[in-house]
Write a protein that holds these residues in place. Structure first.
Motif, mmCIF file in Angstrom:
data_model
loop_
_atom_site.group_PDB
_atom_site.id
_atom_site.type_symbol
_atom_site.label_atom_id
_atom_site.label_comp_id
_atom_site.label_asym_id
_atom_site.label_seq_id
_atom_site.Cartn_x
_atom_site.Cartn_y
_atom_site.Cartn_z
ATOM 1 N N CYS A 88 33.548 44.346 29.744
ATOM 2 C CA CYS A 88 34.614 43.319 29.686
ATOM 3 C C CYS A 88 34.076 41.928 30.011
ATOM 4 O O CYS A 88 34.832 40.950 30.013
ATOM 5 C CB CYS A 88 35.764 43.655 30.627
ATOM 6 N N GLY A 89 32.800 41.839 30.329
ATOM 7 C CA GLY A 89 32.202 40.531 30.617
ATOM 8 C C GLY A 89 32.613 39.976 31.973
ATOM 9 O O GLY A 89 33.080 40.698 32.847
ATOM 10 N N SER A 90 32.442 38.667 32.110
ATOM 11 C CA SER A 90 32.673 38.040 33.413
ATOM 12 C C SER A 90 34.144 37.661 33.607
ATOM 13 O O SER A 90 34.908 37.550 32.649
ATOM 14 C CB SER A 90 31.783 36.809 33.531
ATOM 15 N N LEU A 91 34.525 37.441 34.864
ATOM 16 C CA LEU A 91 35.934 37.185 35.182
ATOM 17 C C LEU A 91 36.445 35.862 34.611
ATOM 18 O O LEU A 91 37.637 35.727 34.350
ATOM 19 C CB LEU A 91 36.160 37.249 36.697
ATOM 20 N N ASP A 92 35.577 34.881 34.400
ATOM 21 C CA ASP A 92 36.057 33.632 33.769
ATOM 22 C C ASP A 92 36.552 33.918 32.357
ATOM 23 O O ASP A 92 37.562 33.397 31.911
ATOM 24 C CB ASP A 92 34.973 32.535 33.777
ATOM 25 N N PRO A 100 46.270 34.318 34.648
ATOM 26 C CA PRO A 100 46.142 34.610 36.077
ATOM 27 C C PRO A 100 46.348 36.090 36.414
ATOM 28 O O PRO A 100 47.152 36.769 35.783
ATOM 29 C CB PRO A 100 47.258 33.762 36.699
ATOM 30 N N PHE A 101 45.586 36.573 37.406
ATOM 31 C CA PHE A 101 45.609 37.995 37.762
ATOM 32 C C PHE A 101 46.740 38.296 38.747
ATOM 33 O O PHE A 101 47.033 37.499 39.629
ATOM 34 C CB PHE A 101 44.286 38.399 38.447
ATOM 35 N N GLU A 102 47.300 39.493 38.636
ATOM 36 C CA GLU A 102 48.264 39.956 39.640
ATOM 37 C C GLU A 102 47.540 40.246 40.953
ATOM 38 O O GLU A 102 46.330 40.463 40.977
ATOM 39 C CB GLU A 102 48.921 41.244 39.151
ATOM 40 N N GLU A 103 48.327 40.323 42.031
ATOM 41 C CA GLU A 103 47.702 40.436 43.353
ATOM 42 C C GLU A 103 46.910 41.731 43.564
ATOM 43 O O GLU A 103 45.902 41.721 44.256
ATOM 44 C CB GLU A 103 48.753 40.249 44.458
ATOM 45 N N LEU A 193 39.145 33.206 44.235
ATOM 46 C CA LEU A 193 40.451 33.875 44.257
ATOM 47 C C LEU A 193 41.576 32.913 43.890
ATOM 48 O O LEU A 193 42.502 33.267 43.167
ATOM 49 C CB LEU A 193 40.708 34.504 45.636
ATOM 50 N N ILE A 194 41.492 31.675 44.383
ATOM 51 C CA ILE A 194 42.516 30.678 44.009
ATOM 52 C C ILE A 194 42.485 30.465 42.502
ATOM 53 O O ILE A 194 43.519 30.446 41.833
ATOM 54 C CB ILE A 194 42.298 29.334 44.744
ATOM 55 N N GLU A 195 41.284 30.349 41.959
ATOM 56 C CA GLU A 195 41.151 30.130 40.516
ATOM 57 C C GLU A 195 41.732 31.306 39.716
ATOM 58 O O GLU A 195 42.446 31.115 38.735
ATOM 59 C CB GLU A 195 39.670 29.925 40.172
ATOM 60 N N LEU A 196 41.449 32.533 40.159
ATOM 61 C CA LEU A 196 41.930 33.707 39.423
ATOM 62 C C LEU A 196 43.434 33.911 39.618
ATOM 63 O O LEU A 196 44.108 34.496 38.773
ATOM 64 C CB LEU A 196 41.163 34.962 39.875
ATOM 65 N N ALA A 197 43.972 33.416 40.723
ATOM 66 C CA ALA A 197 45.406 33.572 41.003
ATOM 67 C C ALA A 197 46.245 32.533 40.263
ATOM 68 O O ALA A 197 47.392 32.793 39.900
ATOM 69 C CB ALA A 197 45.666 33.470 42.509
ATOM 70 N N THR A 198 45.675 31.343 40.061
ATOM 71 C CA THR A 198 46.459 30.254 39.478
ATOM 72 C C THR A 198 46.000 29.891 38.068
ATOM 73 O O THR A 198 46.715 29.194 37.353
ATOM 74 C CB THR A 198 46.315 28.962 40.330
#
Ligand code: ATP
Ligand code: MG
Length: 301
Positions: A88-92, A100-103, A193-198
């Motif tokens: 799936c590659g990198s998270l970016d 944005p990801f769920e908690e 985490l802020i970046e992935l959440a927002t």
């Protein structure tokens, strides 16, 4: 297994960053799919040889939270690293794809990252130094693995000398020239985490910044109050977790302490793992669909 350049068939370019580019390749003798990273470093042959030797420490890194290493060699003066291909590659990339990801996903990413950091430090005294979404990889089973960590002192030095990058996940103490500790990686985890959440990097879009604005940004990291998540939009446990990551060094917990945080308490449960796995399988499906779309478009042209 000893890999040479001629044994590798290039399948496609996966992406390129500041230090090099990564391709999906087939290792013909073993029929294994791999990711090959080519890094161009402007330095003497003796230093290059030293880098390749140092990179081989990665053979000893065996953890589900760390990318598997297959080999490193010099090819036409470039440092080449062969590692596990992660589907799936990198998270970016995943963030751009699904938003944005769920908690529960954020908790899984945080937990896996901390386990990876802890493994590297505990077993090999390695500090990652470059935690950011593009260096955390996801596979379709839900596995989250760290790559691009600082194993080779010579490589760290060589890349630092050709610094062009936007190293804005760097902790304030690091920007100020302080000693690098595992806590610097915890700071980077908080920003990630802020970046992935927002969906947004907390210090703004820095992809097209010139050197002046980068310096300006580094100043802000040092002088401003650390970023945080909106408590109206996110659970108090996630907000608290992020706030701890972004404390000043003397008050910031280390990875071991953070693994016990209440935000991560469900991560080891089987039903949470199954939910993460379903999500990752779905990410893979969306990625494949997009790939197919591109192929259709290319053949139509
Ligand atoms: P930087 O150079 O600032 O670290 P970066 O991490 O994006 O930026 P690279 O490390 O060269 O740059 O990686 C380029 C891209 O290749 C990554 O963003 C990621 O999507 C992909 N990639 C890297 N390693 C793998 C891997 N093992 N499996 C699958 N994809 C990978
Ligand atoms: Mg990288």
């Amino acid at each position: 297994l000893s890999i040479s350049h001629d044994d590798l068939l290039t399948l496609k370019l996966l992406g390129s960053g500041n230090s090099g580019s990564v391709s999906k390749v087939l290792h013909i003798p073993s029929k294994k799919t791999m990711a090959r990273k080519v890094i161009h470093v402007e330095t003497k042959k003796t230093v290059l040889t030293q880098i390749v030797r140092e990179l081989r420490i990665m053979y000893e890194c065996n953890s589900p939270y760390i990318i598997n290493f297959y080999g490193a060699f010099l090819h036409e003066g470039d440092v080449t690293i062969c590692m596990e291909y992660v589907d799936c590659g990198s998270l970016d990339r995943v963030l751009k794809l699904v938003g944005p990801f769920e908690e529960f996903i954020l908790a899984h990413v945080a937990f896996s990252t901390l386990c990876g950091l802890n493994y590297l430090y505990d077993s090999h005294k390695i500090i990652h130094r470059d935690i950011k979404p593009s260096n955390v990889l996801l596979n379709s089973k839900g596995g989250v693995k760290l790559c691009d960590f600082g194993v080779s002192r010579e490589l760290i030095n060589s890349i630092a000398q050709t610094f062009v990058g936007t190293s804005t996940y760097m902790s304030p103490e690091r920007i100020q020239g302080g000693k690098y500790s595992v806590k610097g990686d915890v700071w980077s985890l908080g920003l990630m985490l802020i970046e992935l959440a927002t969906g947004k990097f907390p210090f703004g879009d820095n992809s097209s910044m010139g050197p002046d604005s980068i310096l300006d940004l580094l100043q802000r990291v040092v002088n401003e109050k650390p970023p945080s998540l909106d408590p109206e939009k996110f659970s108090s446990q996630l907000c608290d977790f992020v706030n701890l990551c972004l404390k000043k060094e003397s008050e910031r917990p280390n990875p071991i302490e953070l693994i016990r945080h209440p935000f991560l308490k469900d991560c080891k449960q089987e039903n949470t793992k199954a939910k993460v796995k379903r999500w990752a399988t779905n990410v893979r499906r969306i990625l494949k669909g997009k790939d197919m779309g591109n192929k259709v478009r290319n053949t139509k042209q």
